[in-house]
Design a protein around this motif. Structure first.
Motif, PDB file in Angstrom:
ATOM      1  N   LEU A  16       0.825  -1.214   0.000  1.00 34.94           N
ATOM      2  CA  LEU A  16       0.000   0.000   0.000  1.00 34.94           C
ATOM      3  C   LEU A  16       0.857   1.262   0.000  1.00 34.94           C
ATOM      4  N   ALA A  17       1.951   1.238   0.752  1.00 33.12           N
ATOM      5  CA  ALA A  17       2.818   2.418   0.784  1.00 33.12           C
ATOM      6  C   ALA A  17       3.439   2.663  -0.590  1.00 33.12           C
ATOM      7  N   ALA A  18       3.938   1.590  -1.210  1.00 31.54           N
ATOM      8  CA  ALA A  18       4.579   1.748  -2.517  1.00 31.54           C
ATOM      9  C   ALA A  18       3.546   2.105  -3.582  1.00 31.54           C
ATOM     10  N   ALA A  19       2.355   1.513  -3.494  1.00 28.43           N
ATOM     11  CA  ALA A  19       1.298   1.880  -4.442  1.00 28.43           C
ATOM     12  C   ALA A  19       0.899   3.334  -4.205  1.00 28.43           C
ATOM     13  N   GLY A  20       0.916   3.762  -2.940  1.00 29.93           N
ATOM     14  CA  GLY A  20       0.603   5.154  -2.622  1.00 29.93           C
ATOM     15  C   GLY A  20       1.612   6.105  -3.237  1.00 29.93           C
ATOM     16  N   SER A  21       2.876   5.677  -3.259  1.00 30.29           N
ATOM     17  CA  SER A  21       3.901   6.481  -3.901  1.00 30.29           C
ATOM     18  C   SER A  21       3.657   6.548  -5.406  1.00 30.29           C
ATOM     19  N   ALA A  22       3.365   5.397  -5.988  1.00 30.98           N
ATOM     20  CA  ALA A  22       3.206   5.317  -7.439  1.00 30.98           C
ATOM     21  C   ALA A  22       1.954   6.066  -7.909  1.00 30.98           C
ATOM     22  N   ILE A  23       0.862   5.887  -7.177  1.00 34.54           N
ATOM     23  CA  ILE A  23      -0.407   6.480  -7.604  1.00 34.54           C
ATOM     24  C   ILE A  23      -0.420   7.950  -7.217  1.00 34.54           C
ATOM     25  N   GLY A  24      -0.483   8.827  -8.215  1.00 39.90           N
ATOM     26  CA  GLY A  24      -0.441  10.260  -7.923  1.00 39.90           C
ATOM     27  C   GLY A  24      -1.036  11.044  -9.074  1.00 39.90           C
ATOM     28  N   LEU A  25      -0.601  12.285  -9.196  1.00 41.49           N
ATOM     29  CA  LEU A  25      -1.093  13.123 -10.292  1.00 41.49           C
ATOM     30  C   LEU A  25      -0.849  12.453 -11.642  1.00 41.49           C
ATOM     31  N   GLY A  26       0.207  11.652 -11.716  1.00 44.67           N
ATOM     32  CA  GLY A  26       0.530  10.943 -12.953  1.00 44.67           C
ATOM     33  C   GLY A  26      -0.582  10.011 -13.400  1.00 44.67           C
ATOM     34  N   ASN A  27      -1.298   9.422 -12.453  1.00 44.22           N
ATOM     35  CA  ASN A  27      -2.372   8.499 -12.815  1.00 44.22           C
ATOM     36  C   ASN A  27      -3.662   9.223 -13.126  1.00 44.22           C
ATOM     37  N   ILE A  28      -3.955  10.233 -12.315  1.00 46.63           N
ATOM     38  CA  ILE A  28      -5.303  10.787 -12.372  1.00 46.63           C
ATOM     39  C   ILE A  28      -5.407  11.870 -13.423  1.00 46.63           C
ATOM     40  N   TRP A  29      -4.318  12.580 -13.630  1.00 46.31           N
ATOM     41  CA  TRP A  29      -4.369  13.563 -14.699  1.00 46.31           C
ATOM     42  C   TRP A  29      -3.594  13.108 -15.938  1.00 46.31           C
ATOM     43  N   ARG A  30      -2.321  12.739 -15.754  1.00 47.54           N
ATOM     44  CA  ARG A  30      -1.443  12.571 -16.905  1.00 47.54           C
ATOM     45  C   ARG A  30      -1.823  11.361 -17.759  1.00 47.54           C
ATOM     46  N   PHE A  31      -2.137  10.237 -17.115  1.00 44.58           N
ATOM     47  CA  PHE A  31      -2.417   9.032 -17.890  1.00 44.58           C
ATOM     48  C   PHE A  31      -3.646   9.169 -18.800  1.00 44.58           C
ATOM     49  N   PRO A  32      -4.801   9.626 -18.277  1.00 48.40           N
ATOM     50  CA  PRO A  32      -5.953   9.752 -19.171  1.00 48.40           C
ATOM     51  C   PRO A  32      -5.677  10.711 -20.324  1.00 48.40           C
ATOM     52  N   PHE A  33      -4.982  11.794 -20.014  1.00 51.44           N
ATOM     53  CA  PHE A  33      -4.703  12.785 -21.039  1.00 51.44           C
ATOM     54  C   PHE A  33      -3.775  12.221 -22.122  1.00 51.44           C
ATOM     55  N   MET A  34      -2.742  11.517 -21.716  1.00 48.60           N
ATOM     56  CA  MET A  34      -1.807  10.905 -22.666  1.00 48.60           C
ATOM     57  C   MET A  34      -2.530   9.885 -23.532  1.00 48.60           C
ATOM     58  N   THR A  35      -3.408   9.121 -22.914  1.00 48.48           N
ATOM     59  CA  THR A  35      -4.151   8.109 -23.659  1.00 48.48           C
ATOM     60  C   THR A  35      -5.034   8.781 -24.708  1.00 48.48           C
ATOM     61  N   GLY A  36      -5.692   9.870 -24.272  1.00 50.22           N
ATOM     62  CA  GLY A  36      -6.553  10.586 -25.194  1.00 50.22           C
ATOM     63  C   GLY A  36      -5.785  11.129 -26.390  1.00 50.22           C
ATOM     64  N   LYS A  37      -4.618  11.675 -26.095  1.00 49.45           N
ATOM     65  CA  LYS A  37      -3.829  12.321 -27.136  1.00 49.45           C
ATOM     66  C   LYS A  37      -3.190  11.308 -28.103  1.00 49.45           C
ATOM     67  N   ASN A  38      -2.944  10.089 -27.608  1.00 46.30           N
ATOM     68  CA  ASN A  38      -2.174   9.117 -28.380  1.00 46.30           C
ATOM     69  C   ASN A  38      -2.992   7.957 -28.943  1.00 46.30           C
ATOM     70  N   GLY A  39      -4.253   8.195 -29.261  1.00 34.16           N
ATOM     71  CA  GLY A  39      -4.989   7.147 -29.958  1.00 34.16           C
ATOM     72  C   GLY A  39      -5.681   6.122 -29.076  1.00 34.16           C
ATOM     73  N   GLY A  40      -6.054   6.514 -27.870  1.00 33.61           N
ATOM     74  CA  GLY A  40      -6.894   5.663 -27.024  1.00 33.61           C
ATOM     75  C   GLY A  40      -6.301   4.297 -26.755  1.00 33.61           C
ATOM     76  N   ALA A  41      -7.045   3.255 -27.115  1.00 38.01           N
ATOM     77  CA  ALA A  41      -6.677   1.889 -26.754  1.00 38.01           C
ATOM     78  C   ALA A  41      -5.312   1.465 -27.291  1.00 38.01           C
ATOM     79  N   VAL A  42      -4.885   2.065 -28.404  1.00 40.59           N
ATOM     80  CA  VAL A  42      -3.575   1.705 -28.945  1.00 40.59           C
ATOM     81  C   VAL A  42      -2.480   2.108 -27.960  1.00 40.59           C
ATOM     82  N   PHE A  43      -2.628   3.309 -27.405  1.00 37.90           N
ATOM     83  CA  PHE A  43      -1.657   3.780 -26.413  1.00 37.90           C
ATOM     84  C   PHE A  43      -1.680   2.867 -25.194  1.00 37.90           C
ATOM     85  N   LEU A  44      -2.876   2.450 -24.826  1.00 39.95           N
ATOM     86  CA  LEU A  44      -3.027   1.582 -23.664  1.00 39.95           C
ATOM     87  C   LEU A  44      -2.184   0.323 -23.819  1.00 39.95           C
ATOM     88  N   VAL A  45      -2.212  -0.271 -25.005  1.00 42.16           N
ATOM     89  CA  VAL A  45      -1.445  -1.499 -25.249  1.00 42.16           C
ATOM     90  C   VAL A  45       0.057  -1.215 -25.150  1.00 42.16           C
TER      91      VAL A  45
END
Ligand code: TRP
Length: 447
Positions: A16-45
């Motif tokens: 939980l502590a390490a997941a707490g470190s990993a989970i941050g602004l990068g997940n909640i803002w950056r990841f969805p935005f990057m996915t949106g910008k880079n072709g959705g599911a293709v970026f996901l893969v």
């Protein structure tokens, strides 16, 4: 005699502590935005491949270095390569922790302020959200007060110790974060018109792929897992010797990826349902989303929940950043934890003030077109982290030795997971990939 160091009291505590470190602004803002910008599911893969092939091994390796030595990053490199300058890699990590936290706390302060503004009714359908945001950040005092409050909370938890401070807080905050996220997803996907957002998020659009997409996927994998600066070395150093490493690393990666993926479901359906566009970049979180909440039934509640989610995610990441610096002073100079956290926390708070003032009194500052906060961020994410990751990989592959690293990583496993591929990965694959990311990233900034 080194004094007794604490350990996480359970495997779940570490995860939980390490997941707490990993989970941050990068997940909640950056990841969805990057996915949106880079072709959705293709970026996901591509992102999943980058996590699996690069992020996951690098995470395991940092946990190994920490657990093997039970030391902060500086002490860890000293213990594995005594009498050599390799401890400087640890020192770079400690320094990065200091820099990253100083501006991370400023941004986290914005989310605290937005919880307050939402509840106080300042964010209603009649306002212009872009000017509210720029008025907030260009205020001299207010953002600094929220930055102070955020640092105060971080210091209080880290000063209380690994078990009574960090472990106890993440055991409450991480489940709370999941609950908030599930509530927000429930709201978003049941809005009329939500389907369009789901299509945008999940439909592969291969025309959006460029060579840049691959690089975005890899650098997102590094950033989101908190690797490259010794956060995970430090957290790994409090792991018990009887726990096994690859399984714990897999849980951290799984939780981090799950939260990133879920965040997309909370954000895109709502953005589309209310007729906004998802490509606002950095403004998405503080301009587009408040506008979305203002239009939505019970928007005050859901807006406050969203900014609480953001603040909690940032807080558990901040613990790990402060802990790197604190562990260094406690291990190497025998400082008391309370003294190290308070004094360092105050210095980090002070170091963050210019980043905040970069939008008001110091707005004349300009480095390659970046304001002060972006400059801190650029040095950290484009220089310090990849450099730290590269040197740590080279250290493992060529100096300490992949065999010794694998030996520690395979401890307590009935079937060895780290085989011959481990050496190949750390000698060739990972260093080459990081060098490419760095070169392209730096070229992109200066071109
Ligand atoms: N991983 C966090 C996020 O996704 C940010 C973070 C916290 C981080 N600690 C770090 C990134 C250390 C790199 C290194 O928001």
């Amino acid at each position: 005699m080194p004094k007794q160091r604490e350990n996480w009291t359970s495997r779940v505590g570490f995860i939980l502590a390490a997941a707490g470190s990993a989970i941050g602004l990068g997940n909640i803002w950056r990841f969805p935005f990057m996915t949106g910008k880079n072709g959705g599911a293709v970026f996901l893969v591509l992102y999943l491949l980058a996590i699996l092939l690069i992020g996951f091994p690098v995470l395991i390796n940092e946990m190994i270095i920490g657990r093997k030595t039970h030391r902060n990053p500086v002490g860890a490199f000293k213990a594995l390569a005594p009498g050599t300058p390799w401890w400087l890699v640890g020192a770079l990590g400690v320094f990065s922790g200091f820099v990253i936290l100083s501006y991370y706390s400023v941004v986290a302060g914005w989310s605290l302020a937005y919880i307050y503004k939402t509840v106080a009714g300042g964010l209603n359908a009649n306002v212009d959200f872009a000017s509210i945001f720029s008025a907030h950040i260009s205020n001299v005092i207010e953002p600094i007060i929220w930055h102070f409050i955020f640092m105060f909370l971080t210091i209080a938890v880290v000063a209380a110790g690994i078990v009574k401070g960090i472990q106890r807080s993440v055991k409450v905050l991480m489940p709370l974060l999941f609950i908030l996220l599930i509530v927000l997803i429930g709201r978003a996907v049941t809005l009329p018109g939500a389907a369009e957002g789901l299509v945008f998020y999940l439909k592969p659009d291969s025309s959006a792929i460029t060579p840049r997409t691959l690089l975005d996927a890899i650098s997102q994998a590094f950033f989101t897992l908190s690797v490259g600066m010794g956060c995970i070395i430090t957290y790994g150093s409090y792991m018990r010797d009887e726990d096994q490493i690859p399984g714990s690393a897999a849980s951290v990666v799984g939780l981090d990826t799950l939260v990133a993926f879920m965040a997309g479901f909370a954000i895109f359906p709502a953005v589309f349902a209310l007729g906004f566009t998802p490509n606002a970049g950095p403004g998405l979180t503080f301009i587009t989303l408040p506008a979305v909440f203002a239009e939505m039934p019970m928007g005050i509640l859901f807006g406050a929940l969203f900014f609480s989610l953001l603040a909690i995610a940032a807080l558990t990441s901040a613990f790990s950043l402060l802990e790197v610096v604190v562990a260094w002073l406690v291990d190497e100079y025998r400082w008391s934890r309370a003294r190290a956290s308070t004094l360092l926390g105050v210095f980090i708070f002070l170091a963050g003030i210019p980043a905040s003032l970069g939008y008001s009194s110091l707005s004349g500052f300009n480095f390659l077109g970046k304001d002060l906060l972006d400059t801190y961020d650029w040095f950290a994410n484009s220089i310090f982290l990849p450099l730290g990751g590269l040197l740590t990989a080279i250290f493992t592959g060529y100096v300490w030795g992949a065999r010794k690293s694998a030996e520690e990583g395979n401890r307590n496993l009935r079937r060895h997971f780290l085989g011959a591929w481990w050496g190949v990965w750390f000698r060739y694959v990972i260093p080459v990939i990081i060098v490419v990311i760095m070169v392209v990233g730096i070229y992109d900034t200066f071109k």
